[in-house]
Scaffold this active site. Structure first.
Site, PDB file in Angstrom:
ATOM      1  CG  HIS A   1      -1.983   0.881   1.397  1.00  0.00           C
ATOM      2  ND1 HIS A   1      -1.845   2.248   1.372  1.00  0.00           N
ATOM      3  CD2 HIS A   1      -3.309   0.664   1.580  1.00  0.00           C
ATOM      4  CE1 HIS A   1      -3.030   2.824   1.537  1.00  0.00           C
ATOM      5  NE2 HIS A   1      -3.925   1.888   1.650  1.00  0.00           N
TER       6      HIS A   1
ATOM      7  CD  GLU B   1      -3.383   1.439  -1.823  1.00  0.00           C
ATOM      8  OE1 GLU B   1      -3.970   0.372  -1.501  1.00  0.00           O
ATOM      9  OE2 GLU B   1      -3.861   2.568  -1.629  1.00  0.00           O
TER      10      GLU B   1
END
Ligand code: TA6
Length: 305
Positions: A173, A278
């Protein structure tokens, strides 16, 4: 004996340190970190959450990290590269479990280190006691490999040594630092369908370059293996995000209201200095991992492109 802080850092330095390439220390953020260096590039990874906190390349820090980030609060670190595993977002059957999985707030342990002419690398695994955690899939484990070379390569590997099929979603992420979100754009996703998490959750289609003028939270599906982030700066800079083992990517900026609700972004306008791109297995990109199977999710980040 469970070592902490300075004793742990010293023990890791003795066992895994690589002179001039990889060292361990206690971070001012309150936990043990590994420092990888190669030429004028560097990376810092916390044992807490196997969390990449910093990546310097092309003469500057490439990742955004909240000034509120701590390694000893028990809360997930805001910024850097959170490891979302073994689910992304909400658990599909257990809404009571933490968003983005179980390992962002767990201690990881050093499994190995390596350094050669091409890269300096660290491999972390999840420390013992994992299967006592509520929601932990039986017999499943993960490792994270961080390699610093011309690029920063992060590899999240899942192994299912358990008796049951695992429905895995996960993500690296990554929070990228940008000069200003209003002068930032993302290419490489044109033509992809995406789930708009802010809308009715319906599927839409990306027609071109992604720009930001408000909160944006999208799971892109399909051909998401080569993405380019352009920061108009000044100075102008670009980052390449290449992925393997993934058919989805998430693009997110919280903008001002969500940023305030999160409460750990730092200043009220901190959202202007970051964007998440991400590398993921998210949305309908669910990995069904049979017993004995292994899945590898790779993000290869290249600065100065
Ligand atoms: O990846 C985007 C997202 O799922 C957003 O919806 C937002 O929740 C963000 O992740 C941060 O999640 P966190 O649990 O770290 O606050």
């Amino acid at each position: 004996m469970v070592m902490q802080g300075g004793m742990l850092a010293a023990d890791l330095e003795r066992r895994f340190g690589r002179p001039g390439a990889l060292s361990f220390s206690v971070s001012p953020l309150g936990g043990v970190v590994a420092h990888l260096s190669r030429g004028d590039c560097g990376a810092t990874i916390a044992l807490f959450g196997a969390h990449v906190l910093s990546w310097t390349a092309a003469g500057r820090e490439q990742l955004w990290l909240s000034p509120a980030a701590r390694l000893d609060s028990g809360r997930p670190v805001r910024g850097g590269i959170p490891v979302c595993w073994p689910w992304f977002g909400a658990h599909e059957a257990r809404p009571d479990l933490a968003s983005h999985g179980l390992v962002r707030t767990r201690p990881w342990e050093v499994l190995s280190t390596a350094s050669n002419a091409n890269e300096t690398a660290l491999v972390l695994g999840i420390a013992e006691g994992r299967e006592a955690i509520d929601g932990w899939p039986l017999g499943v484990n993960a490792t994270l490999r961080v390699a610093l070379g011309e690029s920063l390569t992060v590899v999240l590997e899942t192994h299912n040594a358990g008796p049951a099929l695992l429905r895995l979603t996960c993500a690296l992420h990554t929070y990228f630092a940008v000069r200003d979100i209003g002068n930032t754009s993302v290419d490489g996703l044109a033509g992809c369908a995406y789930l708009d998490k802010l809308g009715d959750g319906g599927t839409k289609h990306e027609v071109g370059t992604i720009r930001f003028d408000g909160e944006l939270d999208r799971i892109y599906l399909g051909a998401t293996s080569n993405i380019h982030l352009r920061d108009a700066g000044p100075p102008v800079r670009g980052i390449g995000i290449a992925s393997e083992g993934s058919r989805s990517a998430v693009v997110w900026n919280p903008w001002i209201e969500k940023s305030a609700r999160l409460g750990d972004m730092g200043a009220a306008d901190a959202y202007r200095g970051m964007v998440c791109i991400e590398t993921a297995n998210a949305g309908d990109d669910v990995v069904e991992l049979a017993p004995g199977g292994t899945h590898t999710l790779t993000a290869r980040l290249t600065a100065g492109v």
